[in-house]
Design an enzyme around this catalytic site. Structure first.
Site, PDB file in Angstrom:
ATOM      1  N   GLU A   1     -25.744 -12.258  26.302  1.00 53.28           N
ATOM      2  CA  GLU A   1     -25.151 -11.105  25.624  1.00 53.28           C
ATOM      3  C   GLU A   1     -25.670  -9.826  26.266  1.00 53.28           C
ATOM      4  OE1 GLU A   1     -23.660  -8.218  23.425  1.00 53.28           O
ATOM      5  OE2 GLU A   1     -22.981 -10.285  23.108  1.00 53.28           O
TER       6      GLU A   1
ATOM      7  N   ASN B   1     -23.157 -15.934  16.285  1.00 54.68           N
ATOM      8  CA  ASN B   1     -22.142 -16.443  15.360  1.00 54.68           C
ATOM      9  C   ASN B   1     -21.679 -17.844  15.734  1.00 54.68           C
ATOM     10  OD1 ASN B   1     -20.288 -15.990  13.112  1.00 54.68           O
ATOM     11  ND2 ASN B   1     -18.663 -15.805  14.633  1.00 54.68           N
TER      12      ASN B   1
ATOM     13  N   ASP C   1     -25.462  -8.250  31.571  1.00 54.73           N
ATOM     14  CA  ASP C   1     -24.132  -7.658  31.591  1.00 54.73           C
ATOM     15  C   ASP C   1     -23.158  -8.667  32.194  1.00 54.73           C
ATOM     16  OD1 ASP C   1     -21.830  -6.211  31.863  1.00 54.73           O
ATOM     17  OD2 ASP C   1     -22.746  -4.500  32.880  1.00 54.73           O
TER      18      ASP C   1
ATOM     19  N   CYS D   1      -9.694 -11.552  21.560  1.00 61.43           N
ATOM     20  CA  CYS D   1      -9.137 -10.512  20.697  1.00 61.43           C
ATOM     21  C   CYS D   1      -8.086  -9.696  21.448  1.00 61.43           C
ATOM     22  CB  CYS D   1     -10.241  -9.606  20.151  1.00 61.43           C
ATOM     23  SG  CYS D   1     -11.215  -8.770  21.419  1.00 61.43           S
TER      24      CYS D   1
ATOM     25  N   CYS E   1      -0.678   6.330   6.885  1.00 62.12           N
ATOM     26  CA  CYS E   1      -1.955   5.830   7.407  1.00 62.12           C
ATOM     27  C   CYS E   1      -1.693   4.930   8.617  1.00 62.12           C
ATOM     28  CB  CYS E   1      -2.680   5.041   6.326  1.00 62.12           C
ATOM     29  SG  CYS E   1      -4.136   4.143   6.905  1.00 62.12           S
TER      30      CYS E   1
ATOM     31  N   PHE F   1     -21.153 -14.001  25.791  1.00 60.46           N
ATOM     32  CA  PHE F   1     -20.847 -12.908  24.858  1.00 60.46           C
ATOM     33  C   PHE F   1     -21.225 -13.372  23.447  1.00 60.46           C
ATOM     34  CE2 PHE F   1     -17.790 -12.679  28.369  1.00 60.46           C
ATOM     35  CZ  PHE F   1     -17.961 -11.380  28.830  1.00 60.46           C
TER      36      PHE F   1
ATOM     37  N   CYS G   1       0.839  -1.197   0.000  1.00 55.61           N
ATOM     38  CA  CYS G   1       0.000   0.000   0.000  1.00 55.61           C
ATOM     39  C   CYS G   1       0.871   1.244   0.000  1.00 55.61           C
ATOM     40  CB  CYS G   1      -0.919   0.006   1.216  1.00 55.61           C
ATOM     41  SG  CYS G   1      -1.987   1.469   1.308  1.00 55.61           S
TER      42      CYS G   1
ATOM     43  N   GLN H   1     -17.828 -10.178  12.654  1.00 60.15           N
ATOM     44  CA  GLN H   1     -16.398 -10.306  12.415  1.00 60.15           C
ATOM     45  C   GLN H   1     -16.041  -9.595  11.107  1.00 60.15           C
ATOM     46  OE1 GLN H   1     -14.323 -11.331  14.534  1.00 60.15           O
ATOM     47  NE2 GLN H   1     -15.489 -12.602  15.963  1.00 60.15           N
TER      48      GLN H   1
ATOM     49  N   ASP I   1     -16.507 -15.713  24.078  1.00 57.74           N
ATOM     50  CA  ASP I   1     -15.940 -14.838  23.048  1.00 57.74           C
ATOM     51  C   ASP I   1     -16.109 -13.379  23.476  1.00 57.74           C
ATOM     52  OD1 ASP I   1     -14.924 -13.742  20.730  1.00 57.74           O
ATOM     53  OD2 ASP I   1     -16.730 -14.082  19.545  1.00 57.74           O
TER      54      ASP I   1
END
Length: 443
Positions: free
Chosen positions: A315, A299, A343, A399, A74, A294, A68, A265, A364
Site C-alpha cells: 500500500e 479490508n 508506490d 471502481c 443536488c 493496494f 429525494c 468502503q 483493489d
C-alpha cells in the site's frame, strides 16, 4: 423550427442518456435507455452535444419517482429516476461495453450483480459548507449539479437517517461559530459504535466556539473532530476520548478500527457481500502465499489470512499501512500477514520479481487502475521471463470500468490470462459510479 427527437440507447458514466442523431452522439441529461425524448441542446461540439430532456414521448417502464426532494438540484445522485434494477442493468452494460471497446475482450461468464440497501447506505461523505452573508444563513450539502455551488439541503436520502436529520442542526451550529466563513467542509464518518463529524477549519477556533460545539455533540450523540491542514492535523475536539470508529466483518470474525478521514468502503453492507464474493473467486488455501495489492487498512488482507494463507499486503499510504498492522494485531493475525509501504504506480518487473512468488493476487486499486503493476508481470511471449512470478489467479476489484478494461486487455492479450468472470457491485445506488469485480486465471 422542428423540435429534435432522440431515442436513448444507454447511459454514460455520468448517468446521462446516450443517443445518436444524424450520426452525432447526444448526451441527454434526464433520459433513460429505451425512451424517446425531445431535448434542448446546452452545449454543441463538432462530434457531440450535451443536452437535457424537454419532454419524454415514450416512457421507460423502469422510470420511477425520485424519493429525494433535492434530486435534480443536488449533484450527489444522478439516476434516482431509474429503478434500482435498471440502474444495475445499465452499469452491467457499461462494464461489458468497456471490456469490449477498451480491452478488446469479454468475460466468459457474467456474475450476478451484488445488491444492497438503496437508501441510507453512505457511511462516509464530505459535505460542503458555505456561509452566505447576503442570505443570512449557512448551506450544508453536496455540490449542485454541474456547478461548484453548494446545494441548499435539509436532508439526504443516501446518508444514514440519523446523519440526514442532522443537516439543519449542522447549519445552525456553523452559524454560531466564529469560523463560519472559514469552514468549507464537514466530513462524515459513521462506525458501528460512533459517528464522527470532522470540521475542516481554515482559522483557529475561539474560546466562544467551545460551548456550542460541546452542546451539539452532547445533544446529538456524535464526536466532533477538527482538521486545520493535511490529514495529519485531524484530531478529536470533543469528547476527547470517544468510543472511536470501527467496522466489523462477522463472517470472518474481524474488527477494523479507523480514523474518520482514512479510506474505508462507504457502504458497509455491500462491503461484506463483496468480500464474500472475492473470497469465493480467490479460493485462498492454507499454505498459499497471496498478495493483496493496494491493500489499504487490510479490508481484504485479513479475510484472506483467515483461510490459513500467508498474505503480503502492499500500500502507498504510510498511515494505512500502520492501521493495517494495528488491525492484524487486534485480530490475532500478525503472524500470517506482512505489509510493505510502496508506490504501486511505480512498480517495475524487477521490483515485482524481488517480492518472490505468489500463488494468487487480490488487486483493489483506485480509479487510475493498476497498469504499472499489471505490466510488470512476465510477458507470455517472452521465453526468458521469470514466469514463476506470475500468479495462477487474480481477483481484481475495480471502481472504474475503463481502467479495469484497459488492464484486462493487457492481462488477456499480453500476459497469458483468461477473463473467466466479471460482474458489477452496486456500491453507490442512484449514482452512475460503477464498482465491479473480475476473475483472471493464467492459461
Amino acid at each position: 423550427m422542428n423540435t429534435p427527437i432522440a431515442h436513448i440507447e444507454s447511459l454514460d458514466y455520468e448517468g446521462r442518456g446516450v443517443a445518436r442523431v444524424d450520426g452525432k452522439t447526444i448526451f441527454i441529461d434526464g433520459g433513460l435507455p429505451g425512451e424517446q425524448v425531445t431535448y434542448r441542446t446546452l452545449r454543441r461540439k463538432a462530434n457531440y452535444e450535451v443536452a437535457e430532456v424537454s419532454k419524454v414521448l415514450k416512457l421507460s417502464n423502469l422510470r420511477t419517482t425520485p424519493e429525494c426532494k433535492h434530486f435534480g438540484v443536488c449533484g450527489g445522485c444522478a439516476i434516482q429516476h431509474l429503478d434500482v434494477t435498471g440502474q444495475v442493468a445499465a452499469k452491467q452494460r457499461m462494464l461489458e461495453d468497456n471490456f469490449w471497446h477498451i480491452g478488446k475482450t469479454r468475460p466468459e461468464r457474467m456474475l450476478p450483480a451484488i445488491y444492497g440497501p438503496s437508501w441510507g447506505y453512505r457511511h462516509k461523505a464530505r459535505l460542503r459548507v458555505r456561509y452566505v452573508a447576503k442570505k443570512g444563513g449557512v448551506l450544508v450539502g453536496f455540490n449542485e449539479k454541474a456547478t461548484s455551488f453548494v446545494a441548499d439541503m435539509d436532508s439526504c436520502k443516501v446518508l444514514p437517517p440519523h446523519v440526514s436529520q442532522l443537516i439543519p442542526a449542522m447549519k445552525e451550529l456553523v452559524g454560531k461559530l466564529s469560523v463560519r466563513e472559514s469552514l468549507p467542509q464537514i466530513e462524515v464518518a459513521v462506525g458501528e459504535l460512533s459517528t464522527v463529524l470532522v470540521l475542516r477549519i481554515l482559522a483557529p477556533l475561539q474560546a466562544s466556539d467551545t460551548a456550542p460545539i460541546k452542546a451539539f455533540a452532547d445533544t446529538h450523540g456524535v464526536e466532533i473532530w477538527t482538521q486545520s491542514k493535511g490529514p495529519d492535523t485531524v484530531q478529536p475536539f470533543y469528547p476527547p476520548q470517544g468510543p472511536g470508529l470501527s467496522y466489523s466483518l462477522p463472517e470472518f470474525d474481524l474488527r477494523y478500527p479507523f480514523k474518520p478521514t482514512e479510506f474505508t468502503q462507504v457502504n458497509p453492507h455491500i462491503n461484506r457481500v463483496m468480500l464474500r464474493r472475492a473470497m469465493q473467486l480467490l479460493q485462498p488455501q492454507a499454505g498459499e502465499r497471496i498478495a493483496d495489492f493496494f491493500c489499504g487498512l487490510g479490508n481484504f488482507t485479513l479475510p484472506i489470512a483467515r483461510s490459513g494463507a500467508s498474505v503480503f499486503g502492499m500500500e502507498g499510504s504510510a498511515a494505512l499501512v500502520a492501521r493495517a498492522h494495528e488491525s492484524a494485531a487486534l485480530n490475532g493475525l500478525q503472524g500470517q500477514v506482512e505489509y510493505q509501504e510502496a508506490d504501486l504506480f511505480k512498480m517495475t518487473p524487477e521490483l515485482l520479481a524481488s517480492l518472490g512468488h505468489f500463488d494468487k493476487w487480490l488487486v483493489d486499486p483506485p480509479r487510475d487502475g493498476a497498469m504499472e503493476l499489471i505490466k510488470s508481470l512476465p510477458d507470455v511471449a517472452d521465453a526468458n521471463a521469470p514466469s514463476k512470478h506470475a500468479p495462477q489467479r487474480i481477483v481484481y476489484v475495480s471502481c472504474n470500468p475503463s481502467t479495469l478494461a484497459r488492464d484486462a486487455g493487457i492481462l488477456v492479450h499480453s500476459k497469458g490470462y483468461r477473463l473467466l468472470a466479471s460482474g458489477v457491485i452496486n456500491m453507490f445506488p442512484h449514482t452512475a459510479h460503477v464498482e465491479s469485480i473480475a476473475l483472471f486465471e493464467r492459461v
